[in-house]
Write an enzyme that holds these catalytic residues in place. Sequence first.
Site, PDB file in Angstrom:
ATOM      1  N   SER A 140      31.693  35.010   3.255  1.00 35.65           N
ATOM      2  CA  SER A 140      32.665  34.457   2.441  1.00 35.65           C
ATOM      3  C   SER A 140      33.566  33.710   3.072  1.00 35.65           C
ATOM      4  O   SER A 140      34.361  34.150   4.146  1.00 35.65           O
ATOM      5  CB  SER A 140      33.428  35.692   1.664  1.00 35.65           C
ATOM      6  OG  SER A 140      34.268  35.274   1.004  1.00 35.65           O
ATOM      7  N   LYS A 166      29.676  31.346   0.838  1.00 40.71           N
ATOM      8  CA  LYS A 166      30.480  31.345  -0.335  1.00 40.71           C
ATOM      9  C   LYS A 166      31.748  30.682   0.047  1.00 40.71           C
ATOM     10  O   LYS A 166      32.256  31.067   1.018  1.00 40.71           O
ATOM     11  CB  LYS A 166      30.584  32.788  -0.789  1.00 40.71           C
ATOM     12  CG  LYS A 166      31.695  33.023  -1.590  1.00 40.71           C
ATOM     13  CD  LYS A 166      31.633  34.543  -2.271  1.00 40.71           C
ATOM     14  CE  LYS A 166      33.043  35.390  -2.198  1.00 40.71           C
ATOM     15  NZ  LYS A 166      32.731  36.599  -2.974  1.00 40.71           N
ATOM     16  N   LYS A 168      35.666  29.890  -1.195  1.00 39.44           N
ATOM     17  CA  LYS A 168      37.057  30.196  -2.099  1.00 39.44           C
ATOM     18  C   LYS A 168      37.353  28.780  -2.650  1.00 39.44           C
ATOM     19  O   LYS A 168      37.175  27.926  -1.605  1.00 39.44           O
ATOM     20  CB  LYS A 168      37.781  30.972  -1.116  1.00 39.44           C
ATOM     21  CG  LYS A 168      37.544  32.369  -0.829  1.00 39.44           C
ATOM     22  CD  LYS A 168      37.292  33.111  -1.952  1.00 39.44           C
ATOM     23  CE  LYS A 168      37.051  34.623  -1.449  1.00 39.44           C
ATOM     24  NZ  LYS A 168      36.948  35.661  -2.572  1.00 39.44           N
ATOM     25  N   ASP A 194      33.877  31.023  -5.324  1.00 42.16           N
ATOM     26  CA  ASP A 194      34.536  32.237  -5.838  1.00 42.16           C
ATOM     27  C   ASP A 194      35.847  31.420  -6.146  1.00 42.16           C
ATOM     28  O   ASP A 194      36.586  31.107  -5.076  1.00 42.16           O
ATOM     29  CB  ASP A 194      34.444  33.272  -4.642  1.00 42.16           C
ATOM     30  CG  ASP A 194      35.182  34.436  -5.435  1.00 42.16           C
ATOM     31  OD1 ASP A 194      35.581  34.529  -6.481  1.00 42.16           O
ATOM     32  OD2 ASP A 194      35.357  35.750  -4.768  1.00 42.16           O
ATOM     33  N   GLU A 219      31.803  32.190  -9.091  1.00 38.79           N
ATOM     34  CA  GLU A 219      32.385  33.861  -9.052  1.00 38.79           C
ATOM     35  C   GLU A 219      33.858  33.586  -9.823  1.00 38.79           C
ATOM     36  O   GLU A 219      34.640  33.029  -9.359  1.00 38.79           O
ATOM     37  CB  GLU A 219      32.248  34.488  -7.873  1.00 38.79           C
ATOM     38  CG  GLU A 219      32.676  36.100  -7.818  1.00 38.79           C
ATOM     39  CD  GLU A 219      32.517  36.585  -6.580  1.00 38.79           C
ATOM     40  OE1 GLU A 219      31.443  35.913  -5.345  1.00 38.79           O
ATOM     41  OE2 GLU A 219      33.179  37.348  -6.025  1.00 38.79           O
ATOM     42  N   ASP A 244      33.174  39.276 -10.872  1.00 36.30           N
ATOM     43  CA  ASP A 244      33.779  40.215 -10.076  1.00 36.30           C
ATOM     44  C   ASP A 244      34.837  41.242 -10.274  1.00 36.30           C
ATOM     45  O   ASP A 244      34.526  42.115 -10.968  1.00 36.30           O
ATOM     46  CB  ASP A 244      33.990  39.392  -8.710  1.00 36.30           C
ATOM     47  CG  ASP A 244      34.624  40.341  -7.492  1.00 36.30           C
ATOM     48  OD1 ASP A 244      35.089  41.571  -7.790  1.00 36.30           O
ATOM     49  OD2 ASP A 244      34.949  39.652  -6.357  1.00 36.30           O
ATOM     50  N   LYS A 268      30.840  45.726  -6.349  1.00 38.74           N
ATOM     51  CA  LYS A 268      31.530  46.382  -5.373  1.00 38.74           C
ATOM     52  C   LYS A 268      31.620  47.804  -5.838  1.00 38.74           C
ATOM     53  O   LYS A 268      32.490  48.073  -6.710  1.00 38.74           O
ATOM     54  CB  LYS A 268      32.827  45.622  -5.117  1.00 38.74           C
ATOM     55  CG  LYS A 268      32.769  44.346  -4.694  1.00 38.74           C
ATOM     56  CD  LYS A 268      34.087  43.621  -4.700  1.00 38.74           C
ATOM     57  CE  LYS A 268      34.059  42.021  -4.033  1.00 38.74           C
ATOM     58  NZ  LYS A 268      35.188  41.473  -4.310  1.00 38.74           N
ATOM     59  N   GLY A 296      32.251  42.184  -1.059  1.00 43.32           N
ATOM     60  CA  GLY A 296      33.065  42.843  -0.027  1.00 43.32           C
ATOM     61  C   GLY A 296      34.429  42.609  -0.190  1.00 43.32           C
ATOM     62  O   GLY A 296      34.807  41.877  -1.056  1.00 43.32           O
TER      63      GLY A 296
HETATM   64  O1  OSB Z   1      36.770  37.980  -4.409  1.00 44.19           O
HETATM   65  O2  OSB Z   1      34.958  38.747  -3.339  1.00 44.19           O
HETATM   66  C1  OSB Z   1      36.223  38.525  -3.415  1.00 44.19           C
HETATM   67  C2  OSB Z   1      37.862  39.416  -0.017  1.00 44.19           C
HETATM   68  C3  OSB Z   1      38.977  40.038  -0.446  1.00 44.19           C
HETATM   69  C4  OSB Z   1      39.579  40.118  -1.878  1.00 44.19           C
HETATM   70  C5  OSB Z   1      38.478  39.634  -2.954  1.00 44.19           C
HETATM   71  C6  OSB Z   1      37.236  39.057  -2.368  1.00 44.19           C
HETATM   72  C7  OSB Z   1      37.015  39.081  -1.038  1.00 44.19           C
HETATM   73  C8  OSB Z   1      35.664  38.247  -0.305  1.00 44.19           C
HETATM   74  C9  OSB Z   1      35.535  38.636   1.014  1.00 44.19           C
HETATM   75  O3  OSB Z   1      35.066  37.451  -0.864  1.00 44.19           O
HETATM   76  C10 OSB Z   1      34.397  39.226   1.322  1.00 44.19           C
HETATM   77  C11 OSB Z   1      34.233  40.094   2.687  1.00 44.19           C
HETATM   78  O4  OSB Z   1      34.534  41.218   2.573  1.00 44.19           O
HETATM   79  O5  OSB Z   1      33.884  39.471   3.419  1.00 44.19           O
HETATM   80 MG    MG Z   2      35.065  37.637  -5.673  1.00 46.68          MG
END
Ligand code: OSB
Ligand code: MG
Length: 381
Positions: A140, A166, A168, A194, A219, A244, A268, A296
């Site tokens: 991510s 992924k 953001k 995401d 996402e 999510d 999660k 995660g």
């Molecule tokens: O939206 O999946 C998410 C990290 C912090 C809060 C929300 C998210 C995330 C990630 C990181 O996408 C995933 C990771 O732990 O590598």
């Molecule tokens: Mg997410």
Amino acid sequence: MSEIHLDRVTLREIRLPLRRPFRISSGTVSDRRILLLEIRDRSGAVGWSECVAAEQPNYSPETVDTAWLMLERWLVPATVGKSFDGPRAIHPHLEKVARGHPMAKGALEMGVWELAARMEGVPLSRLLGGVRDTVDVGISLGLQDSPEALAQEARAALKDGFRKIKLKIGPGEDYAYVAAVREALGPDVPLMVDANSAYTLEDADDLARLDEFGLMMIEQPLDRADLLRHAKLQARIRTPICLDESIDSVDRAQDMLELESGRIVNLKPGRVGGFAPSLAIHDLCRERDVPVWCGGMLESGIGRGHNVALASLENFRLPGDLSPSARYWERDIVDPEWTMDSEGRVTVPRDRPGIGVEVDEERVESLTVRREEFMAGSSVS
Ligand code: OSB
Ligand code: MG
């Protein structure tokens, strides 16, 4: 399954600086504040867990501080000194103690599963019904300052072996960024985005423009409560929606499936109240042929161990956000640290009890900034 008698629960908060700040549409985190639980059975066996609540209330209404308060004031006192007929009994018990707060509940629940696995001398993945020896890993990537910088990160991730990339995104940081990455990686690399709830249904036309990039999924484009609006959006875009933030219970997963608010679930365990609800969501999605994958939350090696164990179940059909320890930390708090092979896979510990790695207690102690211990009938700070 032997009876579990919870003798002592220790809450700790540790500080663990990220190697690099992580930026999503709603905020940035540089130093993680991580809430850890150490749970002891009367036999002396110990289980560990980690709460996924974040520093700021920008992902979920829960934070490290609200989770600490709920655990300290309600959840732990209602649980310590009690006996349970196996780890499945914890979730219904906690549901009776308090409304909401799935992350706080999940931390306690998952710690009891880890404890149960250690008491039985079996891997947590086996106790949960996992079937995989390895799990595919995705990365991510946080928001970057320019499309070029993001494309550079994506190229490096692909070279490292990650099986899914992924990105953001957020309003104004979407189309050009995804275009640059798709261009850099080529058309066949599994790519997804995401939004962490940064859009509204009014943005449907902009989101539909992302269809041209052949993304695996988008996402959580809309607010966590927008199950109905997600269904409307899904009807207007080709890219599958993955939820999510919206899925914080078994009931919400059921609602999503009924309403067709999306076609994929980011599961999660720490977000949905623990492993019992995770197993229920997993099974529900499997019945509907909806794939799930393990997300995660920038966890330490303890939370990672819980996630890897769950991700070994059958219907975790897409790569998980299960990056190796070294991506986040100078040094993790478990031994051995979590690694990924050059094929982009993490090995599920199938021959060691519990999460399969040992907590570096000395290091945890040295990172601890707050600690509270609960024993039957008393609480000692
Ligand atoms: O939206 O999946 C998410 C990290 C912090 C809060 C929300 C998210 C995330 C990630 C990181 O996408 C995933 C990771 O732990 O590598
Ligand atoms: Mg997410």
